[in-house]
Design a protein around this motif. Structure first.
Motif, mmCIF file in Angstrom:
data_model
loop_
_atom_site.group_PDB
_atom_site.id
_atom_site.type_symbol
_atom_site.label_atom_id
_atom_site.label_comp_id
_atom_site.label_asym_id
_atom_site.label_seq_id
_atom_site.Cartn_x
_atom_site.Cartn_y
_atom_site.Cartn_z
ATOM 1 N N HIS A 86 -13.664 11.836 -36.243
ATOM 2 C CA HIS A 86 -14.202 12.387 -37.500
ATOM 3 C C HIS A 86 -13.808 13.848 -37.693
ATOM 4 O O HIS A 86 -14.417 14.562 -38.488
ATOM 5 N N PHE A 92 -14.779 19.946 -43.874
ATOM 6 C CA PHE A 92 -15.759 18.890 -43.582
ATOM 7 C C PHE A 92 -15.298 18.012 -42.438
ATOM 8 O O PHE A 92 -14.106 17.895 -42.177
ATOM 9 N N TYR A 94 -16.073 16.566 -38.212
ATOM 10 C CA TYR A 94 -16.570 16.968 -36.892
ATOM 11 C C TYR A 94 -15.768 18.149 -36.358
ATOM 12 O O TYR A 94 -14.530 18.150 -36.405
ATOM 13 N N LEU A 111 -21.181 18.738 -37.367
ATOM 14 C CA LEU A 111 -20.701 17.810 -38.378
ATOM 15 C C LEU A 111 -21.024 18.456 -39.713
ATOM 16 O O LEU A 111 -22.185 18.790 -39.975
ATOM 17 N N LEU A 113 -20.930 18.046 -43.739
ATOM 18 C CA LEU A 113 -20.841 16.966 -44.715
ATOM 19 C C LEU A 113 -21.012 17.495 -46.135
ATOM 20 O O LEU A 113 -21.962 18.262 -46.407
ATOM 21 N N LEU A 120 -24.738 12.278 -50.092
ATOM 22 C CA LEU A 120 -23.497 12.679 -49.434
ATOM 23 C C LEU A 120 -22.305 12.225 -50.268
ATOM 24 O O LEU A 120 -22.316 11.146 -50.854
ATOM 25 N N SER A 124 -16.225 12.728 -48.053
ATOM 26 C CA SER A 124 -16.259 13.204 -46.665
ATOM 27 C C SER A 124 -17.193 12.273 -45.905
ATOM 28 O O SER A 124 -18.367 12.544 -45.719
ATOM 29 N N ALA A 126 -19.573 9.901 -43.752
ATOM 30 C CA ALA A 126 -20.432 10.089 -42.573
ATOM 31 C C ALA A 126 -19.953 9.123 -41.497
ATOM 32 O O ALA A 126 -19.363 8.084 -41.796
ATOM 33 N N ARG A 132 -25.560 8.055 -42.652
ATOM 34 C CA ARG A 132 -25.468 8.368 -44.084
ATOM 35 C C ARG A 132 -26.804 8.126 -44.785
ATOM 36 O O ARG A 132 -27.282 8.962 -45.557
ATOM 37 N N ARG A 181 -25.164 20.498 -42.826
ATOM 38 C CA ARG A 181 -24.527 20.794 -41.544
ATOM 39 C C ARG A 181 -25.444 20.352 -40.412
ATOM 40 O O ARG A 181 -26.637 20.679 -40.411
#
Ligand SMILES: C=C1C[C@]23C[C@@]1(O)CC[C@H]2[C@@]12CC[C@H](O)[C@@](C)(C(=O)O1)[C@H]2[C@@H]3C(=O)O
Ligand SMILES: O=C(O)CCC(=O)C(=O)O
Ligand SMILES: [Fe+2]
Length: 354
Positions: A86, A92, A94, A111, A113, A120, A124, A126, A132, A181
């Motif tokens: 990710h 955005f 990981y 992470l 997002l 979300l 980007s 999850a 999510r 975040r």
């Protein structure tokens, strides 16, 4: 001379003096009961004096917080390869140790997002549908709190309509710029503790948040410090630890709110120091306006209290849009004073001898 080498994992991560109980914010910690009469005045006082405050009686269900935190813990505990799938964060996704793209490093993984409206962003993704779903519920709660707080800011400052600020961030039609975040700070490596027992790695280096407001939740592990205001810009500040309280949230004033209040409210410098023994997990909602939003002092604040024939207060800042500010912010280093280039020079004082 004995030269102590840092463990390799900590190369490029700066060390700071380990916090002690004397550094704790004591009884002076600004706390606002959002359900109390007079809360709007308290919000304004705290934002003017400290640039942040702790929120109690916020009405956010424990389940909403607990569910997302459990998802975050689960994600950060998954195999490195699964997390790396990710990343890298740009911005955005990981990220591990690297914060932003300009060389800042911290003892954390995270992470980042993007949020689109009330949930979300699909662009980007999850890491899982359960994360999510939990994040979407959490974002809903944060948007509600952002509205309440920003309406109180407007009310407390005497700005009408009440929604003047809140609508920029959580207005129905606004294509605002919000971020979620999730941060995980592992404990300080034992090797470092043995070598330098009075030092701790920087988890998240000192900075101000660029948006209007940030709403931060953490688990019960300490680490967050704020710079006590007086002369933070001149580098003359004291780092004070904000004791963690998972039952509450912290609201942090961002650079954009500082400008919109013509410097009455100040964006507070803050940082995270890795804990010696325990992992810290934090979840932060950042509320920014649409990219084309003009970031300038609210007109009613400039004319407030101006009598006949008197001049209105001048803006202390050059004008810019959130899109322009954000672009400049993302080219800057974490600790930079991002508002400095936008400060207007004070008008020259007339020379009485001329
Ligand atoms: C070094 C950086 C990371 C950051 C973008 C920047 O260039 C300067 C501002 C940083 C910050 C701080 C608050 C939030 O955590 C964040 C997401 C934001 O909007 O501004 C981060 C940025 C980031 O981590 O990408
Ligand atoms: O993790 C924390 O407690 C604070 C993190 C932070 O300041 C940020 O992500 O901007
Ligand atoms: Fe921050």
């Amino acid at each position: 001379m004995v030269v102590l080498a840092k463990p390799a994992a900590l190369e490029q991560i700066s060390l700071v003096r380990s916090p002690s109980v004397e550094d704790n914010f004591g009884a002076g910690l600004p706390v606002v009961d959002l359900a109390a009469d007079g809360a709007a005045g308290e919000v304004v006082r705290a934002c003017e004096r400290f640039g942040f405050f702790k929120v109690v009686s916020h009405g956010v269900g424990e389940g909403v917080v607990g569910r997302l935190e459990a998802e975050a813990v689960r994600f950060f505990a998954s195999p490195q390869a699964a997390k790396d799938a990710h990343g890298p964060a740009s911005p955005f996704g990981y990220g591990s140790k690297r914060i932003g793209r300009n060389g800042d490093m911290g003892w954390l993984e995270y992470l980042l997002l993007a949020i689109d409206g009330a949930s979300l962003s699909r662009s980007s993704p999850a890491p899982s549908s359960s994360l999510r779903d939990a994040a979407n519920k959490y974002v809903g709660a944060m948007r509600g709190m952002a509205r309440t707080v920003l309406e109180m800011v407007a009310e407390g400052l005497g700005v009408a309509p009440r929604g003047a600020l809140a609508d920029m961030v959580v207005g129905d039609g606004a294509a605002s710029d919000q971020i979620l975040r999730l941060n995980h700070y592992p404990p300080c490596p034992p090797l470092l503790q043995n070598l330098m027992p009075n030092c701790s790695p920087t988890g998240f280096g000192e900075h101000t948040d660029p948006q209007l407001i940030s709403i931060l939740h953490s688990n019960s592990t300490s680490g967050l410090q704020v710079a006590l205001h007086h002369d933070a810009d001149a580098g003359d500040h004291q780092w004070v630890t904000v004791p963690p309280d998972p039952a509450s949230f912290l609201v942090i004033v961002g650079d954009s709110l500082q400008v919109m209040t013509n410097g009455r409210m100040r964006s507070v410098r803050h940082r995270v120091v890795a804990n010696k023994l325990k992992s810290r997990v934090s979840m932060i909602y950042f509320g920014g306006p649409p990219l084309e939003q003009r970031i300038a002092p609210l007109r009613q604040l400039l004319v407030a209290g101006v009598g006949d024939g008197e001049e209105e207060e001048q803006s202390r800042y050059e004008e810019f849009t959130w899109g322009e500010y954000k672009k400049a912010a993302y080219l800057s280093r974490l600790s930079d004073n991002r508002l400095a280039p936008f400060h207007r020079q004070p008008p020259p004082v007339a020379n009485p001898l001329a």
